[in-house]
Design a protein around this motif. Structure first.
Motif, PDB file in Angstrom:
ATOM      1  N   PHE B 247       0.815  -1.226   0.000  1.00  0.00           N
ATOM      2  CA  PHE B 247       0.000   0.000   0.000  1.00  0.00           C
ATOM      3  C   PHE B 247       0.844   1.270   0.000  1.00  0.00           C
ATOM      4  O   PHE B 247       0.394   2.319   0.473  1.00  0.00           O
ATOM      5  N   ILE B 484       1.693  -7.770  -5.181  1.00  0.00           N
ATOM      6  CA  ILE B 484       1.543  -7.112  -3.878  1.00  0.00           C
ATOM      7  C   ILE B 484       0.200  -7.461  -3.265  1.00  0.00           C
ATOM      8  O   ILE B 484      -0.131  -7.012  -2.166  1.00  0.00           O
ATOM      9  N   GLY B 485      -0.590  -8.242  -3.985  1.00  0.00           N
ATOM     10  CA  GLY B 485      -1.891  -8.645  -3.480  1.00  0.00           C
ATOM     11  C   GLY B 485      -3.010  -8.411  -4.480  1.00  0.00           C
ATOM     12  O   GLY B 485      -4.036  -9.079  -4.457  1.00  0.00           O
ATOM     13  N   THR B 617     -13.113  -9.972 -10.991  1.00  0.00           N
ATOM     14  CA  THR B 617     -12.866 -10.325  -9.587  1.00  0.00           C
ATOM     15  C   THR B 617     -11.755  -9.443  -9.018  1.00  0.00           C
ATOM     16  O   THR B 617     -11.830  -8.987  -7.883  1.00  0.00           O
ATOM     17  N   GLU B 620     -13.176  -5.905  -8.416  1.00  0.00           N
ATOM     18  CA  GLU B 620     -13.982  -5.885  -7.193  1.00  0.00           C
ATOM     19  C   GLU B 620     -13.079  -5.963  -5.968  1.00  0.00           C
ATOM     20  O   GLU B 620     -13.324  -5.306  -4.955  1.00  0.00           O
ATOM     21  N   GLY B 621     -12.041  -6.790  -6.067  1.00  0.00           N
ATOM     22  CA  GLY B 621     -11.119  -6.920  -4.936  1.00  0.00           C
ATOM     23  C   GLY B 621     -10.475  -5.590  -4.591  1.00  0.00           C
ATOM     24  O   GLY B 621     -10.378  -5.218  -3.412  1.00  0.00           O
ATOM     25  N   GLN B 622     -10.049  -4.849  -5.605  1.00  0.00           N
ATOM     26  CA  GLN B 622      -9.463  -3.528  -5.367  1.00  0.00           C
ATOM     27  C   GLN B 622     -10.511  -2.568  -4.799  1.00  0.00           C
ATOM     28  O   GLN B 622     -10.252  -1.836  -3.862  1.00  0.00           O
ATOM     29  N   GLU B 624     -13.380  -3.205  -3.210  1.00  0.00           N
ATOM     30  CA  GLU B 624     -13.832  -3.545  -1.854  1.00  0.00           C
ATOM     31  C   GLU B 624     -12.726  -3.249  -0.833  1.00  0.00           C
ATOM     32  O   GLU B 624     -12.989  -2.691   0.238  1.00  0.00           O
ATOM     33  N   GLY B 625     -11.501  -3.617  -1.174  1.00  0.00           N
ATOM     34  CA  GLY B 625     -10.395  -3.363  -0.255  1.00  0.00           C
ATOM     35  C   GLY B 625     -10.157  -1.877  -0.067  1.00  0.00           C
ATOM     36  O   GLY B 625      -9.890  -1.408   1.044  1.00  0.00           O
ATOM     37  N   VAL B 628     -12.905  -0.343   2.219  1.00  0.00           N
ATOM     38  CA  VAL B 628     -12.763  -0.621   3.652  1.00  0.00           C
ATOM     39  C   VAL B 628     -11.546   0.120   4.221  1.00  0.00           C
ATOM     40  O   VAL B 628     -11.572   0.579   5.369  1.00  0.00           O
ATOM     41  N   MET B 629     -10.512   0.282   3.412  1.00  0.00           N
ATOM     42  CA  MET B 629      -9.387   1.110   3.871  1.00  0.00           C
ATOM     43  C   MET B 629      -9.853   2.557   4.061  1.00  0.00           C
ATOM     44  O   MET B 629      -9.420   3.251   4.994  1.00  0.00           O
ATOM     45  N   ILE B 665     -20.743  -4.112  -0.156  1.00  0.00           N
ATOM     46  CA  ILE B 665     -20.162  -3.224  -1.165  1.00  0.00           C
ATOM     47  C   ILE B 665     -20.539  -3.718  -2.558  1.00  0.00           C
ATOM     48  O   ILE B 665     -20.280  -4.871  -2.907  1.00  0.00           O
TER      49      ILE B 665
END
Lengths: 283, 728, 154
Positions: B247, B484-485, B617, B620-622, B624-625, B628-629, B665
């Motif tokens: 991050f 990095i994820g 996917t 959405e992962g980016q 949603e993450g 929440v951050m 989300i």
């Protein structure tokens, strides 16, 4: 003392555990779920040469009801408390608090005796025990067993009347009355896994009230003025509830810390009591 | 609007746009993935770093003889043992590797130890005697600028001043129908990657050095380490992927330089460092806290006409990427709005409050909170629907944004707002608010945002990749940006597979190892998919050409991509403007407890202009993450400091959102097709967390009272609620 | 020597009594699936099953593991080719990003579903609240566990 120099002994019985404590006094510490102990060790505190493992001692596992007492062994975990049928019937207030301790991982290891022994003013099972007017069982080889009212058990943050040769063996209390109204509330910085900024254990029967606050004083505190007014009130309308809840303001002595200011905590003691009362009284 | 999955059938792509499961998924879910901090070598030495005892002090003397004499200690190093430059920093090398004369934060490294065990290394640290002369700690940026403030560095406490001026704000404010103002403060957010900084280094028998360390910029790290060692960088190999989260927090050097120095003194034994969380909190960079004093002017017809702002940034003790963070914050101060009159002054101020640097969003969440709060306040003042006001003012292609930059690339922020407006969340918002249970107050909030892709104007930015066909007939894709994820390895494989006509899982993807991959730049600045993707596509096309010519394996083809730069310029602001930007609009439903100020985000809709979706996917992962951050930034996260000391020491007091705080989300992909990007894609890794940090306070304001300082903890919301109640 | 069972196999280690079980698993037994993130029981990255209960291995003295049965993420499912239903759902849903927290989530989710095969959405949230993730925002993790639970019902 280095971490690598500390020894863990695993006595097979309570008698043997008490012998370790008696022989080594301040050099030995009881080790239950380790959820506090390991944190302190990692922070360089509690570097005790001898740790007496008590988590699996059979004498500390009891959960039973007899002669008007419900007795819970010191090594009973939060997980067992919150899943126990006996607790659901006799002390749902305590079970509800256990559900709010840490996470499932902490609940699996952490114990009721450990929560008492650590003696944090924010310990979540302690306000319910105050509201239940519980007694803490202490045992030593020399002195045998003694029962201390939970309100007298704590001397201050991290300090209790337990002597180094003593072990917390159990907690006992009279069961909550069937039909009694009760409420456990906790205010943290997030919904789960949070250390309490303020917590409240509330019990209400006609002519009877118990109100205990956590994290707003050096120890958990009973709000006796609120209790007196609640037990004497003849009818509960919103105005009455609010004015009684406001009294909590004078019954707590919070400090400011990294989680909240003293002023907010003081107000929140009132807020939790108001919210709790309104919920159980449906006003 | 078609959903992500419905759309792809008409595109004619085999892999692009498909929900290809992550190639590294099975390894990760079974615990088989070896992160750099999972490696174990025989005959290891264990390193530790001695940190400063004071936030600001002169070092009179360092005595290491007792530590060196402890049996089991292999080496004790101080500044005197640094062969090259005793300094690092991506832009300015003002941070000492090991402090020699002065410490400026408690995170400063003073000495290094390697020993036979971690416990011995820790004992050795306690035996190092440092004689300090404490200086007054500089902890308030505004006070740090005052005459006579103790200087953190010799040149004074103002590291950089960035300004942007266009039009005539004074006249515009005088003529505006509504002027709103506020001072907005943001938290010292912690990256809180799950894997703390750590790794290994080993001096190889041939005299070269290998470093295993999770990092976002292996090639640049190699240059920095080489400068510190006084070595030819080619003698250093850095293996940096995968990361257990970054991050931005692993963009600057973390432990590579310490590992390198220790490895030169352990006789060829591999040496390990792995920070405990407490050390990571003290030593690691954080998000820069901003104080933004701002005014916004608008006309009765809803046109936003003027913006003025003064930004004061708590730099902490060292520059790192702070100058670039401030520049991006200034570039994006007006968000995606066509504001004609803008005057901004940004000040980057040294303090002794640890040190700050790159963090997802890079200055933009901080200013977005200020801007989008003001936009909401203006809408309220003018009696205009806040979403309509935004739609009216956002920039479209060919138009000039608030910074004065004509947008010549894809932009679909209006469409993002439109998608939010048509979402079930937005359509049902009034009903939801009206259904608040007793004791609860409900509100909704919306915001939009922009974030540049790549390093921007005037900063060289390029990517390289290579595709190999092995003698065994397997494709290997060699690409620099680390895993990095976000799943970029899978994205790259999808793109290469699309070009090569194979399946993604038939391609082995190698990332982040300077011994294998060509220099392709960093995994930062929302550039991974865009820049790494284009280099991958170009390399794959060359490989396809070779294959078409019937060339026999083994084969190797390299592709490169130079990021296009904006035609215009913003004088005095290095890195600005950005030619390509990602955009987003996000809305939230939020509930406040009327007695305690506790908040709960119930639902979020997140519409993202990503150019083209490569993997739904992953998008959405980016999204949603990022959301929440942003929830954490807005509601609970802050690293508290007092007198230059950390009051927040670990994850016990640093409050991260958990499963219980995460809202439902919904992510909506808005595809604008960026013609310079791979298959039309552009980067969104940062913009996904930008609008939400303002949408949440906007929802709080609608429910109760407005907060001007984040995070909006229960106590702050409660205070805002009381203030609101006391107003006539 | 401290003896216990790990993933069905006996293990005996000569380590200090108070060494965190997590470090023993990682350093002495080569099981690096469980991770250290906070070291204080706040994040769940080190979750393992101890006699079937999910615990933070970073808070357990190795001596407390004497005679117990430990299951780590490596002992769940049959490896990358033979995933446990929870692991398969994590892959399918995209519930792992950087993956550093994932082993802890897999173990905690396994413990949850072993005790409660058909959890409600709220029970899943609650059951996983001791595990922190910084990449995913949790939604896909919650979906994956719900999906794995549904799969078991079939």
């Amino acid at each position: 003392m280095l971490l690598s120099e500390m020894k863990v002994v695993a006595p097979g019985s309570l008698t043997e555990a008490l012998r370790w404590l008696e022989e080594h006094q301040d050099r030995a510490r009881p080790l239950a779920g380790a959820t506090d102990a390991m944190v302190r060790v990692k922070e360089g505190q509690w570097r005790s040469p001898i740790w007496v493992e008590i988590r699996r001692l059979p004498e500390l596992q009891r959960m039973d009801q007899a002669d008007g007492w419900v007795t819970v062994g010191a090594a009973v975990t939060y997980g067992r408390l919150l899943r126990s049928e006996l607790m659901a019937q006799t002390a749902p207030l305590l079970a509800a608090a256990a559900r709010d301790v840490g996470s499932v991982q902490i609940q699996a290891m952490g114990t009721l005796g450990g929560n008492l022994g650590t003696a944090s003013p924010a310990g979540d099972t302690i306000p319910p025990l105050f509201a239940l007017e519980a007694e803490v069982g202490l045992c030593s080889r020399g002195g045998g067993e003694r029962w201390v009212p939970v309100e007298s058990f704590f001397l201050g943050p991290g300090r209790t009347v337990r002597r180094p040769d003593e072990l917390i063996t159990a907690v006992r209390f009279a069961p909550q009355a069937p039909g009694e109204r009760w409420k456990w509330q906790k205010l943290g910085l997030r919904g789960a896994q949070a250390i309490s900024m303020v917590s409240l254990a509330l019990r209400l029967q006609p002519g009877f009230a118990r109100v205990a606050f956590g994290a707003v004083g050096p120890t958990v505190l009973r709000a006796r003025k609120c209790e007196a007014w609640l037990s004497q009130a003849e009818a509960f309308d919103l105005a009455t509830v609010r004015s009684i809840a406001q009294m909590a303001w004078k019954e707590v002595a919070p400090i400011s810390d990294v989680r909240a200011s003293a002023a907010y905590r003081q107000q929140m003691a009132c807020a939790l009591l108001e919210r709790g009362l309104r919920e159980v009284l449906a006003v | 609007m078609r959903s992500i999955d419905e759309r792809r059938s008409s595109d004619g792509f085999q892999w692009v746009g498909r929900r290809v499961p992550r190639l590294d998924g099975p390894e990760k879910v079974t615990g088989r993935t070896k992160y750099m901090t999972d490696l174990h070598f025989a005959n290891a030495a264990y390193g530790r770093v001695l940190r400063a005892a004071h936030p600001h002090a002169i070092i009179r003397r360092i005595e290491v003889s007792r530590a060196r004499a402890l049996p089991g200690v292999i080496c004790v190093l101080t500044a005197a043992d640094i062969p090259g430059l005793n300094g690092f920093g991506i832009i300015i090398q003002d941070q000492p590797v090991l402090a020699r004369e002065k410490v400026r934060m408690t995170g400063d490294a003073v000495a290094l130890v390697a020993a036979e065990s971690e416990e011995l290394a820790e004992q050795a640290l306690a035996l190092i005697e440092v004689d300090y002369e404490p200086l007054p700690a500089v902890t308030e940026p505004l006070q740090a600028l005052a005459p006579g403030a103790p200087p953190v560095h010799e040149g004074g406490n103002l590291l950089q001043r960035t300004t942007l001026c266009r039009g005539d704000v004074a006249r515009a404010f005088a003529e505006a129908d509504a002027v709103v103002e506020g001072t907005f403060e943001t938290p010292r957010q912690m990256h809180a990657f799950i894997e703390t900084e750590g790794g290994w280094a080993r001096l190889e028998p041939d005299g070269s050095l290998t470093i295993w360390c999770p990092a976002q910029a292996a090639y640049r790290d190699r240059l920095q380490v080489a400068r510190i060692l006084g070595w030819n960088p080619n003698r250093i190999r850095i293996i940096s992927s995968p990361l257990g989260g970054g991050f931005g927090g692993k963009d600057e050097l973390t432990v590579q330089h310490y590992l390198a120095l220790l490895a030169l003194h352990t006789g060829g034994r591999p040496v390990k460092l792995h920070y405990k969380r407490e050390e990571s909190v003290v030593a690691g960079i954080k998000r820069h806290p901003f104080r933004v004093e701002a005014w916004l002017g608008a006309n009765r017809d809803g046109t936003i006409t003027a913006l003025q702002a003064r930004i004061v940034v708590d730099k902490g003790a060292y520059a790192s990427l702070g100058p670039a963070v401030l520049n991006l914050a200034v570039e994006h101060i007006a968000g995606p709005y066509k504001v004609e009159h803008v005057a901004v002054e940004g000040l980057l101020v040294y303090t002794n409050n640890g040190t700050n640097g790159a963090f997802r969003g890079f200055g933009v969440p901080q200013t977005c909170f200020a801007l989008e709060s003001l936009v909401e306040m203006a809408a309220e003042r003018l009696g205009i629907d806040p979403l309509a006001l935004r739609k009216q003012n956002v920039v479209r292609r060919g138009e000039v944004d608030g910074a004065g930059h004509r947008i010549e690339s894809s932009v679909a922020v209006w469409e993002c707002l439109d998608a939010v407006e048509r979402s079930s969340l937005w359509e049902g918002r009034a009903e939801w608010v009206a259904a608040a249970p007793a004791g609860k107050l409900r509100g909704y909030g919306v915001a939009c945002g922009v974030h540049g892709v790549g390093l921007g104007k005037g900063v060289p930015d390029f990517a390289n990749a290579a595709v190999e066909l092995t003698a065994e007939g397997r494709f290997r894709l060699l690409v620099a940006p680390q895993e990095i994820g976000q799943g970029n390895g899978t994205i790259y494989a999808q793109m290469a597979a699309e070009v090569l006509g194979c399946a993604p899982d038939e391609i082995e993807v190698v990332q982040g190892d300077t011994g294998q991959v060509p220099d392709g730049g960093t995994v930062t600045a929302s550039r991974g998919t865009y820049a790494g993707g284009m280099a991958t596509v170009n390399a794959a096309k060359k490989m396809a050409t070779l294959l078409g010519q019937g060339a026999p394996p083994p084969l190797r083809a390299e592709g490169y991509f130079i990021l296009p730069q904006a035609a215009g310029a913003l004088p005095g602001i290095i890195g600005a403007p950005h030619h390509v930007c990602g955009y987003a609009a996000q809305a939230v439903l939020l509930e406040v407890d009327a007695l305690t100020g506790e908040t709960r985000v119930e639902r979020v809709v997140s519409a993202i202009d990503c150019g083209r979706v490569i993997n739904p996917t992953g998008l959405e992962g980016q999204s949603e993450g990022g959301v929440v951050m942003g929830v954490g930034f807005a509601l609970c996260e802050d690293t508290l400091m007092e007198g230059g000391l950390h009051r927040t020491r670990n994850l016990t007091t640093y409050i991260l959102p958990t499963t219980c705080e995460t809202p439902a989300i919904e992510t909506i992909a808005v595809e604008s097709c960026e013609e310079t990007g791979p298959f039309g894609a552009k980067g969104i890794g940062e913009v996904v967390m930008v609008p939400v940090v303002a949408a949440i306070p906007n929802a709080i304001a609608r429910a109760t009272g407005r907060v001007f300082r984040l995070p909006a903890t229960p106590e702050r919301v409660w205070a805002a609620m009381r203030k609101e109640a006391q107003q006539p | 020597m401290i003896s216990f069972t790990v993933n069905g196999r006996p293990a005996a280690v000569a380590v200090p009594d108070a060494k965190p079980l997590l470090d023993t698993l990682r350093d002495d037994l080569g099981l690096t699936g469980a991770k250290e993130c906070c070291g204080k029981g706040e994040c769940g990255s080190c979750t393992v099953l101890m006699d079937g209960e999910p615990v933070c291995a970073c808070l357990v003295f190795t001596a407390q593991a004497r005679g117990v049965e430990i299951i780590t993420v490596e002992g769940i499912g049959g490896g990358p080719e033979q995933l446990d239903p929870i692991q398969a759902a994590f892959v399918a849903e995209g519930a792992a990003q950087c993956g550093y927290c994932t082993p802890g989530f897999i173990v905690a989710a396994r413990a949850l579903l072993d005790k409660n095969p058909h959890p409600t959405a709220a029970e899943i949230r609650r059951g996983l609240a001791g595990n922190l993730c910084r990449c995913t925002g949790y939604q896909k993790i919650l979906q994956a566990v719900a999906k794995a639970a549904e799969g078991r019902a079939d």
